[in-house]
Scaffold this motif. Sequence first.
Motif, mmCIF file in Angstrom:
data_model
loop_
_atom_site.group_PDB
_atom_site.id
_atom_site.type_symbol
_atom_site.label_atom_id
_atom_site.label_comp_id
_atom_site.label_asym_id
_atom_site.label_seq_id
_atom_site.Cartn_x
_atom_site.Cartn_y
_atom_site.Cartn_z
ATOM 1 N N UNK A 19 0.829 -1.219 0.000
ATOM 2 C CA UNK A 19 0.000 0.000 0.000
ATOM 3 C C UNK A 19 0.857 1.260 0.000
ATOM 4 N N UNK A 20 1.955 1.250 0.748
ATOM 5 C CA UNK A 20 2.860 2.412 0.747
ATOM 6 C C UNK A 20 3.334 2.680 -0.674
ATOM 7 N N UNK A 67 3.598 10.674 9.373
ATOM 8 C CA UNK A 67 4.442 10.772 10.573
ATOM 9 C C UNK A 67 5.915 10.831 10.189
ATOM 10 N N UNK A 68 6.310 10.036 9.207
ATOM 11 C CA UNK A 68 7.698 10.086 8.734
ATOM 12 C C UNK A 68 8.024 11.457 8.156
ATOM 13 N N UNK A 69 7.095 12.020 7.398
ATOM 14 C CA UNK A 69 7.282 13.362 6.832
ATOM 15 C C UNK A 69 7.434 14.392 7.942
ATOM 16 N N UNK A 70 6.512 14.380 8.901
ATOM 17 C CA UNK A 70 6.534 15.374 9.975
ATOM 18 C C UNK A 70 7.790 15.257 10.836
ATOM 19 N N UNK A 71 8.271 14.046 11.052
ATOM 20 C CA UNK A 71 9.522 13.865 11.805
ATOM 21 C C UNK A 71 10.674 14.595 11.113
ATOM 22 N N UNK A 95 11.421 32.369 9.573
ATOM 23 C CA UNK A 95 10.996 32.079 8.207
ATOM 24 C C UNK A 95 11.951 31.127 7.502
ATOM 25 N N UNK A 96 13.251 31.254 7.759
ATOM 26 C CA UNK A 96 14.226 30.361 7.130
ATOM 27 C C UNK A 96 14.000 28.915 7.582
ATOM 28 N N UNK A 97 13.633 28.726 8.839
ATOM 29 C CA UNK A 97 13.379 27.376 9.351
ATOM 30 C C UNK A 97 12.142 26.780 8.689
ATOM 31 N N UNK A 98 11.102 27.586 8.520
ATOM 32 C CA UNK A 98 9.880 27.106 7.870
ATOM 33 C C UNK A 98 10.193 26.712 6.431
ATOM 34 N N UNK A 99 10.937 27.542 5.733
ATOM 35 C CA UNK A 99 11.295 27.225 4.352
ATOM 36 C C UNK A 99 12.143 25.964 4.283
ATOM 37 N N UNK A 100 13.073 25.815 5.204
ATOM 38 C CA UNK A 100 13.897 24.609 5.256
ATOM 39 C C UNK A 100 13.019 23.374 5.436
ATOM 40 N N UNK A 101 12.044 23.455 6.319
ATOM 41 C CA UNK A 101 11.141 22.324 6.553
ATOM 42 C C UNK A 101 10.344 21.984 5.299
ATOM 43 N N UNK A 102 9.849 22.995 4.602
ATOM 44 C CA UNK A 102 9.090 22.754 3.373
ATOM 45 C C UNK A 102 9.950 22.026 2.336
ATOM 46 N N UNK A 103 11.188 22.458 2.183
ATOM 47 C CA UNK A 103 12.064 21.866 1.174
ATOM 48 C C UNK A 103 12.532 20.463 1.577
ATOM 49 N N UNK A 104 12.833 20.280 2.848
ATOM 50 C CA UNK A 104 13.207 18.935 3.325
ATOM 51 C C UNK A 104 12.042 17.982 3.115
ATOM 52 N N UNK A 105 10.834 18.438 3.442
ATOM 53 C CA UNK A 105 9.645 17.605 3.246
ATOM 54 C C UNK A 105 9.408 17.270 1.788
ATOM 55 N N UNK A 106 9.593 18.249 0.922
ATOM 56 C CA UNK A 106 9.416 18.008 -0.514
ATOM 57 C C UNK A 106 10.434 16.992 -1.016
ATOM 58 N N UNK A 107 11.683 17.185 -0.647
ATOM 59 C CA UNK A 107 12.730 16.256 -1.085
ATOM 60 C C UNK A 107 12.443 14.834 -0.606
ATOM 61 N N UNK A 108 11.979 14.701 0.625
ATOM 62 C CA UNK A 108 11.640 13.384 1.169
ATOM 63 C C UNK A 108 10.502 12.750 0.372
ATOM 64 N N UNK A 109 9.419 13.498 0.144
ATOM 65 C CA UNK A 109 8.259 12.966 -0.572
ATOM 66 C C UNK A 109 8.625 12.550 -1.992
ATOM 67 N N UNK A 111 11.768 11.734 -3.102
ATOM 68 C CA UNK A 111 12.721 10.615 -3.026
ATOM 69 C C UNK A 111 12.002 9.292 -2.751
ATOM 70 N N UNK A 112 11.014 9.327 -1.866
ATOM 71 C CA UNK A 112 10.302 8.100 -1.482
ATOM 72 C C UNK A 112 9.114 7.792 -2.396
ATOM 73 N N UNK A 113 8.851 8.659 -3.366
ATOM 74 C CA UNK A 113 7.724 8.528 -4.284
ATOM 75 C C UNK A 113 6.383 8.515 -3.538
#
Length: 180
Positions: A19-20, A67-71, A95-109, A111-113
């Motif tokens: 399912x993942x 949960x993996x994304x939010x971590x 604001x830099x931290x928020x932007x960093x989180x958005x980009x880290x989350x995008x890269x994770x999503x 990469x993991x498809x």
Amino acid sequence: MREWIPVSTSPKGRLVLAAVKEFGARPFEEVTVAELAAAAKVTTGALYHHFGSKLGLYAFVRDDVERRLLDRMEGALAAASPTSPSPDGPAPVNSAAVMSALLVGLDFAVRENFLHILGEPPSGTAQDALADLLGRHAPAPLLGRILAAAWRAALAAIADGAPPGQARAALAALHLRSPG
């Protein structure tokens, strides 16, 4: 950051892993119960036994993937924030931290498809953990919902064929400022 603990090779575990993969790569409506069962090498009855329905399996997997994304995003927020939250109030806006989180989350999503499973807001609930997390750290709480929608739109664009670099650049072009 907690690491994801692999599920067992039991029928339930194989269903979760299938399912993942399927819900990450394709929209919910396009994934059939028969495909999930075949990918997991179980009967459709096993899916209904363990999860009640395709939607039940989707909700289980969505919670895990989110949960993996939010971590990861929480880790990016912590790493990019020069100050710690005050015990008496909310964390200072960075604001830099928020932007960093958005980009880290995008890269994770990407990469993991997980484009499809994370590209849609959670259904069946008013709770949106991504919007809540971003709202706690953005210059204005409502901005969390707006940023979550923009982040999901970036994933949807990638799922529709846009180059990930363009979606990443579009998110990075957002400028967050404190009101006033």
